[in-house]
Design an enzyme around this catalytic site. Structure first.
Site, PDB file in Angstrom:
ATOM      1  CD  GLU A 171       1.028  -6.749   0.578  1.00  0.00           C
ATOM      2  OE1 GLU A 171       0.617  -7.128   1.675  1.00  0.00           O
ATOM      3  OE2 GLU A 171       0.575  -5.749  -0.025  1.00  0.00           O
ATOM      4  CB  THR A 212       0.620   0.282  -5.478  1.00  0.00           C
ATOM      5  OG1 THR A 212       0.186  -1.079  -5.408  1.00  0.00           O
ATOM      6  CG2 THR A 212      -0.495   1.180  -5.916  1.00  0.00           C
ATOM      7  CG  HIS A 213       2.881  -3.817  -3.752  1.00  0.00           C
ATOM      8  ND1 HIS A 213       1.624  -3.305  -3.975  1.00  0.00           N
ATOM      9  CD2 HIS A 213       2.813  -4.514  -2.592  1.00  0.00           C
ATOM     10  CE1 HIS A 213       0.823  -3.679  -2.988  1.00  0.00           C
ATOM     11  NE2 HIS A 213       1.521  -4.415  -2.133  1.00  0.00           N
ATOM     12  CB  CYS A 265      -5.225   0.448  -7.136  1.00  0.00           C
ATOM     13  SG  CYS A 265      -5.194  -1.257  -7.662  1.00  0.00           S
ATOM     14  CB  THR A 298      -5.298  -3.658 -10.632  1.00  0.00           C
ATOM     15  OG1 THR A 298      -3.992  -4.240 -10.552  1.00  0.00           O
ATOM     16  CG2 THR A 298      -6.287  -4.665 -11.144  1.00  0.00           C
ATOM     17  CE1 TYR A 330      -9.634  -4.571  -4.481  1.00  0.00           C
ATOM     18  CE2 TYR A 330      -9.557  -2.669  -5.927  1.00  0.00           C
ATOM     19  CZ  TYR A 330     -10.018  -3.273  -4.780  1.00  0.00           C
ATOM     20  OH  TYR A 330     -10.859  -2.581  -3.943  1.00  0.00           O
ATOM     21  N   GLY A 331      -5.190  -7.590  -8.458  1.00  0.00           N
ATOM     22  CA  GLY A 331      -4.409  -7.884  -9.662  1.00  0.00           C
ATOM     23  C   GLY A 331      -4.712  -9.198 -10.351  1.00  0.00           C
TER      24      GLY A 331
HETATM   25  N1  DGL Z   1      -2.494  -2.146  -6.003  1.00  0.00           N
HETATM   26  C1  DGL Z   1      -2.311  -3.127  -7.035  1.00  0.00           C
HETATM   27  C2  DGL Z   1      -1.825  -2.442  -8.314  1.00  0.00           C
HETATM   28  O1  DGL Z   1      -1.262  -1.361  -8.272  1.00  0.00           O
HETATM   29  C3  DGL Z   1      -1.339  -4.218  -6.610  1.00  0.00           C
HETATM   30  C4  DGL Z   1      -1.877  -5.140  -5.546  1.00  0.00           C
HETATM   31  C5  DGL Z   1      -3.107  -5.910  -6.003  1.00  0.00           C
HETATM   32  O2  DGL Z   1      -2.974  -6.831  -6.831  1.00  0.00           O
HETATM   33  O3  DGL Z   1      -4.186  -5.562  -5.556  1.00  0.00           O
HETATM   34  O4  DGL Z   1      -2.021  -2.966  -9.375  1.00  0.00           O
END
Ligand code: DGL
Length: 274
Positions: free
Chosen positions: A155, A188-189, A76, A78, A45-46
């Site tokens: 990832e 999140t990562h 998330c 984002t 989503y980022g």
């Molecule tokens: N889950 C997204 C966040 O926490 C990171 C991964 C993405 O770009 O979707 O922003």
């Protein structure tokens, strides 16, 4: 007589990363059930637009509602940045994002009033962190940096080593220059990169991992709204159902890294509403 609600908590993320939030929720509320949705077919989503992230997030919420959840945690960053205000306006159940809990912790921790935020390009561009600091602690100086390469590195399982060090050195340079004493891991990562980020910035910089804080907030919210399950029951045991929107194989392989254990079964979800 205290009321309680047996329905599960819903959690969604663009993919795997939100499992760090599941891990914290399971620790803080082992008596609750949970439904997790990872939108693995449409991750990341980022790097997407606000409109797209709002649409995906709405579909995710509708899916979780069909699973009978009593509350939703947007794991998330984002989606929290772009879609939370929209979701709060359009749905009646309690919905919690990850931005405010992280900001609250940073405000408590900072001694110098200089805080850093790292996140995806979308999270940084949205200005959600800046607005939240402005509302809650306008005097704090906030420096944001987008770190788009961090997600694919995690990832790949590359959380330490020379390549990640080099990328981190480059991204974190403006934060070093700004002499921050607290950094929000606004994605999140990023908790999986704590070791590398901590080493590059030095031990005087405290790292805020929002997952723990969100779990505590979620528990408080359930209690105040009379939606919590009674804790301390001898039978209380964390029970999760896991869905992904793409084929579950990759998710299964990676989940342990984020969660500490391997969830089973992982089911394929259809989030389309048409
Ligand atoms: N889950 C997204 C966040 O926490 C990171 C991964 C993405 O770009 O979707 O922003």
């Amino acid at each position: 007589m205290p009321t309680f609600d047996k329905r599960p908590i819903g959690v969604f993320d663009s993919g795997l990363g939100g499992l760090t939030v599941v891990r914290a929720l399971a620790r803080v509320m082992p008596e609750e059930d949970l439904v997790y949705l990872g939108d693995t077919a449409r991750v990341p989503y980022g790097n997407k637009s606000r409109e797209t992230v709002v649409r995906f997030s709405t579909e995710n919420v509708l899916f979780l509602l069909r699973q009978g959840v009593k509350m939703i945690v947007v794991a998330c960053h984002t989606a929290s940045s772009y879609a939370l205000p929209f979701l709060e306006r359009h749905f009646k159940l309690p919905i919690l994002g990850v931005i405010e809990p992280g900001v609250e912790t940073a405000i408590r921790w900072t001694q110098t009033g200089r805080v850093g935020v790292i996140g995806t390009q979308a999270t940084v561009s949205s200005g959600a962190y800046l607005r939240t600091f402005k509302r809650m602690a306008p005097k704090i100086k906030v420096v944001q940096v987008a770190c788009p390469l961090f997600v694919p590195l995690v990832e790949e399982g590359w959380c330490t080593g020379p390549l990640v060090d080099q990328v981190a050195e480059r991204y974190l340079k403006p934060l070093k220059r700004a002499r921050i004493d607290t950094l929000i891991l606004g994605c999140t990562h990023y908790p999986l990169l704590k070791q590398t980020v901590g080493r590059v910035l030095g031990s005087h910089v405290r790292l805020v991992d929002s997952a723990q804080q969100v779990a505590i907030k979620a528990k408080e919210l359930l209690i105040t709204q009379g939606l919590a399950r009674p804790n301390g029951l001898p039978t209380a045991c964390f029970n999760g159902r896991f869905f992904v929107t793409d084929e579950p194989h990759h998710f299964e392989k990676m989940a342990k890294r984020f969660l500490g254990w391997c969830p089973r079964p992982i089911l394929k979800a259809d989030v389309s509403t048409t």
